[in-house]
Design an enzyme around this catalytic site. Sequence first.
Site, PDB file in Angstrom:
ATOM      1  N   ASP A   9      63.507  44.930 -51.103  1.00  0.00           N
ATOM      2  CA  ASP A   9      63.370  43.529 -50.702  1.00  0.00           C
ATOM      3  C   ASP A   9      62.155  43.461 -49.765  1.00  0.00           C
ATOM      4  OD1 ASP A   9      64.080  40.838 -49.942  1.00  0.00           O
ATOM      5  OD2 ASP A   9      64.966  41.670 -48.131  1.00  0.00           O
ATOM      6  N   ASP A  11      61.272  40.488 -47.233  1.00  0.00           N
ATOM      7  CA  ASP A  11      61.569  39.889 -45.935  1.00  0.00           C
ATOM      8  C   ASP A  11      62.770  40.577 -45.291  1.00  0.00           C
ATOM      9  OD1 ASP A  11      61.949  38.222 -43.804  1.00  0.00           O
ATOM     10  OD2 ASP A  11      62.792  36.589 -44.968  1.00  0.00           O
TER      11      ASP A  11
HETATM   12  P1  B16 Z   1      59.316  31.320 -50.264  1.00  0.00           P
HETATM   13  P2  B16 Z   1      63.139  37.991 -49.748  1.00  0.00           P
HETATM   14  C1  B16 Z   1      63.147  35.351 -49.290  1.00  0.00           C
HETATM   15  O1  B16 Z   1      62.463  36.566 -49.328  1.00  0.00           O
HETATM   16  C2  B16 Z   1      63.503  34.968 -47.862  1.00  0.00           C
HETATM   17  O2  B16 Z   1      64.441  35.900 -47.333  1.00  0.00           O
HETATM   18  C3  B16 Z   1      64.117  33.586 -47.826  1.00  0.00           C
HETATM   19  O3  B16 Z   1      64.425  33.216 -46.512  1.00  0.00           O
HETATM   20  C4  B16 Z   1      63.132  32.591 -48.446  1.00  0.00           C
HETATM   21  O4  B16 Z   1      63.664  31.277 -48.478  1.00  0.00           O
HETATM   22  C5  B16 Z   1      62.805  33.056 -49.863  1.00  0.00           C
HETATM   23  O5  B16 Z   1      62.257  34.370 -49.821  1.00  0.00           O
HETATM   24  C6  B16 Z   1      61.810  32.128 -50.560  1.00  0.00           C
HETATM   25  O6  B16 Z   1      60.581  32.243 -49.929  1.00  0.00           O
HETATM   26  O7  B16 Z   1      59.568  29.980 -49.676  1.00  0.00           O
HETATM   27  O8  B16 Z   1      58.189  32.083 -49.611  1.00  0.00           O
HETATM   28  O9  B16 Z   1      59.172  31.272 -51.781  1.00  0.00           O
HETATM   29  O10 B16 Z   1      64.139  38.308 -48.663  1.00  0.00           O
HETATM   30  O11 B16 Z   1      63.761  37.855 -51.117  1.00  0.00           O
HETATM   31  O12 B16 Z   1      61.946  38.912 -49.725  1.00  0.00           O
HETATM   32 MG    MG Z   2      65.439  40.003 -47.145  1.00  0.00          MG
END
Ligand code: B16
Ligand code: MG
Length: 216
Positions: A9, A11
Amino acid sequence: MPIKAFLFDLDGVIVDTAIYHYQAWRRLANELGFDISEEFNERLKGVSRMESLDLILESGGLILPDEEKEALAAKKNQWYLDLVSRMTSDDILPGVANFFAQVREAGLLTALGSVSKNASLILERIGMTNAFDAVIDGTKISRGKPDPEVFTKGAAELGVRPAECVVFEDAVAGVEAGKRGGMFVVGLGSPDVLTQADLVAPSLETITVEEILAKV
Ligand code: B16
Ligand code: MG
């Protein structure tokens, strides 16, 4: 079945962009006349942009037409991008570089499994674009976590089976996605929160590749 690939992952595992998501969503909520707590923000981790917005609007008791929601999501994303564009390799979480050196040494394949549509930009900013053999992000999937699509696509792109993969996740929804995909899941965070994970460690700094492979 021997492990051939590690799927990460983004984030909360490689970088901490959750803080930037929170700042941008909070700014939007404030503009709409309510606030969101850090505790509430936990529920947004690993959840797609539009699903996050739905949860936020619900918490503020607002029901809005789709068009307006699209505009709000775009506004939040612009604020988020302003914050993310300042990131550098200094934002890579502690232990990641050392862990990736071990992964390469062990001859394992790597994939990124993020639902973020901004993942490529973030990898570029932190200088990790070439650290992955495959990158699956929000632009390549139709279902967010806890659906396993992001990880099963990663395995497919690497040419390995789900049972040959280990997933690294910090979010409840992401751990569930890995388990539903038929993979061994290492949860990074608290065992009280990541109850579905096969193994839990505080971060990549506190665990070795050898320890993980011994436990699969
Ligand atoms: P975006 P991951 C996720 O990343 C985040 O944890 C989540 O908080 C966010 O809403 C989602 O990506 C979408 O992100 O707005 O940049 O498309 O944890 O899957 O790396
Ligand atoms: Mg994450």
